[in-house]
Design an enzyme around this catalytic site. Structure first.
Site, PDB file in Angstrom:
ATOM      1  N   GLY A   1      44.886  34.213  46.139  1.00 56.68           N
ATOM      2  CA  GLY A   1      43.621  33.901  45.462  1.00 56.68           C
ATOM      3  C   GLY A   1      43.598  32.452  45.011  1.00 56.68           C
ATOM      4  O   GLY A   1      42.548  31.830  44.937  1.00 56.68           O
TER       5      GLY A   1
ATOM      6  N   ASP B   1      49.604  28.628  42.649  1.00 53.08           N
ATOM      7  CA  ASP B   1      50.233  28.427  41.336  1.00 53.08           C
ATOM      8  C   ASP B   1      51.531  27.676  41.567  1.00 53.08           C
ATOM      9  O   ASP B   1      52.413  28.178  42.263  1.00 53.08           O
ATOM     10  CB  ASP B   1      50.551  29.782  40.684  1.00 53.08           C
TER      11      ASP B   1
ATOM     12  N   ARG C   1      55.451  36.450  45.818  1.00 53.11           N
ATOM     13  CA  ARG C   1      55.623  37.892  46.039  1.00 53.11           C
ATOM     14  C   ARG C   1      55.485  38.249  47.509  1.00 53.11           C
ATOM     15  O   ARG C   1      55.540  39.416  47.877  1.00 53.11           O
ATOM     16  CB  ARG C   1      54.603  38.696  45.205  1.00 53.11           C
TER      17      ARG C   1
ATOM     18  N   LYS D   1       3.590  69.944  31.024  1.00 52.20           N
ATOM     19  CA  LYS D   1       5.004  69.908  31.448  1.00 52.20           C
ATOM     20  C   LYS D   1       5.181  68.975  32.646  1.00 52.20           C
ATOM     21  O   LYS D   1       6.126  68.197  32.720  1.00 52.20           O
ATOM     22  CB  LYS D   1       5.488  71.313  31.827  1.00 52.20           C
TER      23      LYS D   1
ATOM     24  N   SER E   1      51.096  35.249  43.859  1.00 56.58           N
ATOM     25  CA  SER E   1      51.058  36.139  45.026  1.00 56.58           C
ATOM     26  C   SER E   1      51.874  35.570  46.186  1.00 56.58           C
ATOM     27  O   SER E   1      52.456  36.324  46.971  1.00 56.58           O
ATOM     28  CB  SER E   1      49.615  36.362  45.466  1.00 56.58           C
ATOM     29  N   TYR E   2      51.940  34.235  46.306  1.00 58.21           N
ATOM     30  CA  TYR E   2      52.707  33.630  47.403  1.00 58.21           C
ATOM     31  C   TYR E   2      54.185  34.004  47.272  1.00 58.21           C
ATOM     32  O   TYR E   2      54.817  34.440  48.231  1.00 58.21           O
ATOM     33  CB  TYR E   2      52.553  32.109  47.408  1.00 58.21           C
TER      34      TYR E   2
ATOM     35  N   ASN F   1      54.750  42.399  34.951  1.00 62.61           N
ATOM     36  CA  ASN F   1      54.987  41.642  33.716  1.00 62.61           C
ATOM     37  C   ASN F   1      54.769  42.501  32.480  1.00 62.61           C
ATOM     38  O   ASN F   1      55.571  42.486  31.548  1.00 62.61           O
ATOM     39  CB  ASN F   1      54.049  40.431  33.636  1.00 62.61           C
TER      40      ASN F   1
HETATM   41  N1  DCP Z   1      49.753  36.483  34.860  1.00 62.09           N
HETATM   42  C1  DCP Z   1      49.937  37.503  33.947  1.00 62.09           C
HETATM   43  N2  DCP Z   1      48.887  37.926  33.191  1.00 62.09           N
HETATM   44  C2  DCP Z   1      47.681  37.370  33.329  1.00 62.09           C
HETATM   45  C3  DCP Z   1      47.471  36.338  34.252  1.00 62.09           C
HETATM   46  C4  DCP Z   1      48.538  35.911  35.021  1.00 62.09           C
HETATM   47  O1  DCP Z   1      51.022  38.037  33.804  1.00 62.09           O
HETATM   48  N3  DCP Z   1      46.668  37.792  32.576  1.00 62.09           N
HETATM   49  C5  DCP Z   1      50.884  36.058  35.683  1.00 62.09           C
HETATM   50  C6  DCP Z   1      51.155  37.087  36.735  1.00 62.09           C
HETATM   51  C7  DCP Z   1      50.479  36.544  37.936  1.00 62.09           C
HETATM   52  C8  DCP Z   1      50.718  35.057  37.765  1.00 62.09           C
HETATM   53  O2  DCP Z   1      50.622  34.845  36.358  1.00 62.09           O
HETATM   54  O3  DCP Z   1      51.047  37.038  39.118  1.00 62.09           O
HETATM   55  C9  DCP Z   1      49.741  34.193  38.510  1.00 62.09           C
HETATM   56  O4  DCP Z   1      48.421  34.535  38.140  1.00 62.09           O
HETATM   57  P1  DCP Z   1      47.270  34.636  39.205  1.00 62.09           P
HETATM   58  O5  DCP Z   1      46.029  34.982  38.459  1.00 62.09           O
HETATM   59  O6  DCP Z   1      47.239  33.423  40.054  1.00 62.09           O
HETATM   60  O7  DCP Z   1      47.643  35.939  40.053  1.00 62.09           O
HETATM   61  P2  DCP Z   1      48.393  36.102  41.436  1.00 62.09           P
HETATM   62  O8  DCP Z   1      48.910  34.809  41.930  1.00 62.09           O
HETATM   63  O9  DCP Z   1      49.365  37.191  41.233  1.00 62.09           O
HETATM   64  O10 DCP Z   1      47.265  36.630  42.406  1.00 62.09           O
HETATM   65  P3  DCP Z   1      46.186  35.771  43.210  1.00 62.09           P
HETATM   66  O11 DCP Z   1      46.596  35.774  44.634  1.00 62.09           O
HETATM   67  O12 DCP Z   1      44.903  36.518  43.034  1.00 62.09           O
HETATM   68  O13 DCP Z   1      46.132  34.401  42.626  1.00 62.09           O
HETATM   69 MG    MG Z   2      47.738  33.130  42.034  1.00 56.85          MG
END
Ligand code: DCP
Ligand code: MG
Length: 319
Positions: free
Chosen positions: A165, A168, A159, A46, A156-157, A254
């Protein structure tokens, strides 16, 4: 016959356990345990079993955590997904150094090579102010080519987030004078390169004259700046509302908006809000595109979907 609790066998068991406990060092085998008082052949076997499975479990655990760590490391490289990362791991790759140099046994795409080269820079998010400074430089050069071009910084900008990251950028142009932005990337991209804003290309549009084109690359602020990811998207002017919604995100917002559209019998994508889209009842795959009913402004799309207006900074998930 089974013995009850407190029976002879149970007492013997307790004595065996006590004997093993008293042993000053950790037992390494059943054979070693056999030398102890009260330990018989059965108990020795065991003990062997426990040592073996314990080692196996530990090995499995170590392997699984190592593979998870290395896979994550590789997936941090631009252009590397789960499948590639796992494939590299299974082929013995463990560190970023294993992926570079002349001795390497795997082939990286040109984009992955760039991703690897700037791994540290690209793993970092940039301050909002840096994204704005790069965008302003790009906008000035674009306006120099055609003052009617409209550029918007998205993601993100838009927003309002403190860090981004990547950058765009949406690029379009009103068509009221009978002209469009078609072909602008042919002039703009080399100018941005010459100005030192764009530094590496990851993906060049196949058709630079298409009104809908996507450029992906790296950029930086000044010669000392860190390498940052950038996407420049050109879109037909009449689609700007739908594109603004899509590229502002966030992705969760989205998804919920698209779901609402679907629920109400519409279909929403980055080009517009459509009605009369038919889908395969089983697979939900689109069978026909339907008719576009809104795409020029964000507000009309929100209105048709009966979604209360939300400013870009409100379109983010709780953190
Ligand atoms: N997007 C989406 N679905 C995905 C990829 C992107 O709806 N699979 C849309 C929403 C995201 C935008 O495109 O906000 C930009 O994509 P990013 O990957 O650049 O994401 P973010 O700008 O929001 O975040 P980060 O600061 O990480 O770039
Ligand atoms: Mg982005």
């Amino acid at each position: 016959m089974q013995q009850g609790i407190g029976g002879k066998r149970c007492r013997q068991h307790e004595a065996t356990i006590a004997s093993i406990r008293r042993h000053p060092t950790r037992l390494k085998s059943g054979k070693e345990a056999l030398k102890l008082r009260f330990v018989g052949q059965r108990m020795a076997e065991k003990i062997d079993d426990v040592i073996k499975t314990g080692n196996m479990r530990r090995l499995q655990y170590e392997e699984s955590t190592e593979s998870a760590i290395v896979t994550k490391l590789f997936m941090g490289i631009y252009g590397v997904g789960m499948t590639t990362a796992r494939d590299w791991y299974s082929r013995g790759m463990r560190t970023l150094d294993d992926l570079s140099g002349s001795h390497r046994r795997i082939v990286l795409t040109p984009a992955q090579q760039i991703g690897l080269k700037y791994y540290t820079d690209l793993a970092e998010r940039m301050p909002r102010s840096e994204a704005k400074a790069i965008f302003d430089a790009i906008k000035a050069i674009a306006i120099g080519i055609d003052p009617s071009l409209e550029l918007t910084i998205m993601g993100s900008y838009r927003r309002g987030q403190e860090t981004c990251g990547d950058i765009d950028i949406l690029l379009t142009r009103p068509t009221i004078d009978g002209r469009s932005h078609s072909g602008v990337l042919r002039k703009l991209l080399p100018k941005l390169r010459a100005a030192g804003v764009l530094t590496e290309d990851l993906s060049y549009p196949s058709d630079l004259d298409d009104e809908e084109a996507k450029y992906m690359g790296l950029c930086r602020l000044g010669h000392e700046g860190k390498m940052r990811r950038i996407d420049i998207l050109t879109i037909p002017y009449h689609q700007r509302g739908a594109a603004l919604i899509y590229f502002t995100g966030d992705d969760v917002f989205n998804r919920s908006l698209r779901l609402k559209a679907r629920h109400d019998g519409y279909s929403l994508n980055q080009r517009g809000l459509f009605t009369g889209v038919t889908r395969d009842p089983k697979t939900k795959v689109k069978l026909s595109n339907g008719i576009i009913i809104a795409s020029e402004t964000e507000r009309e799309i929100f209105n048709i979907l009966k979604v209360p207006w939300q400013e870009p900074h409100q379109r983010r998930r709780a953190t």
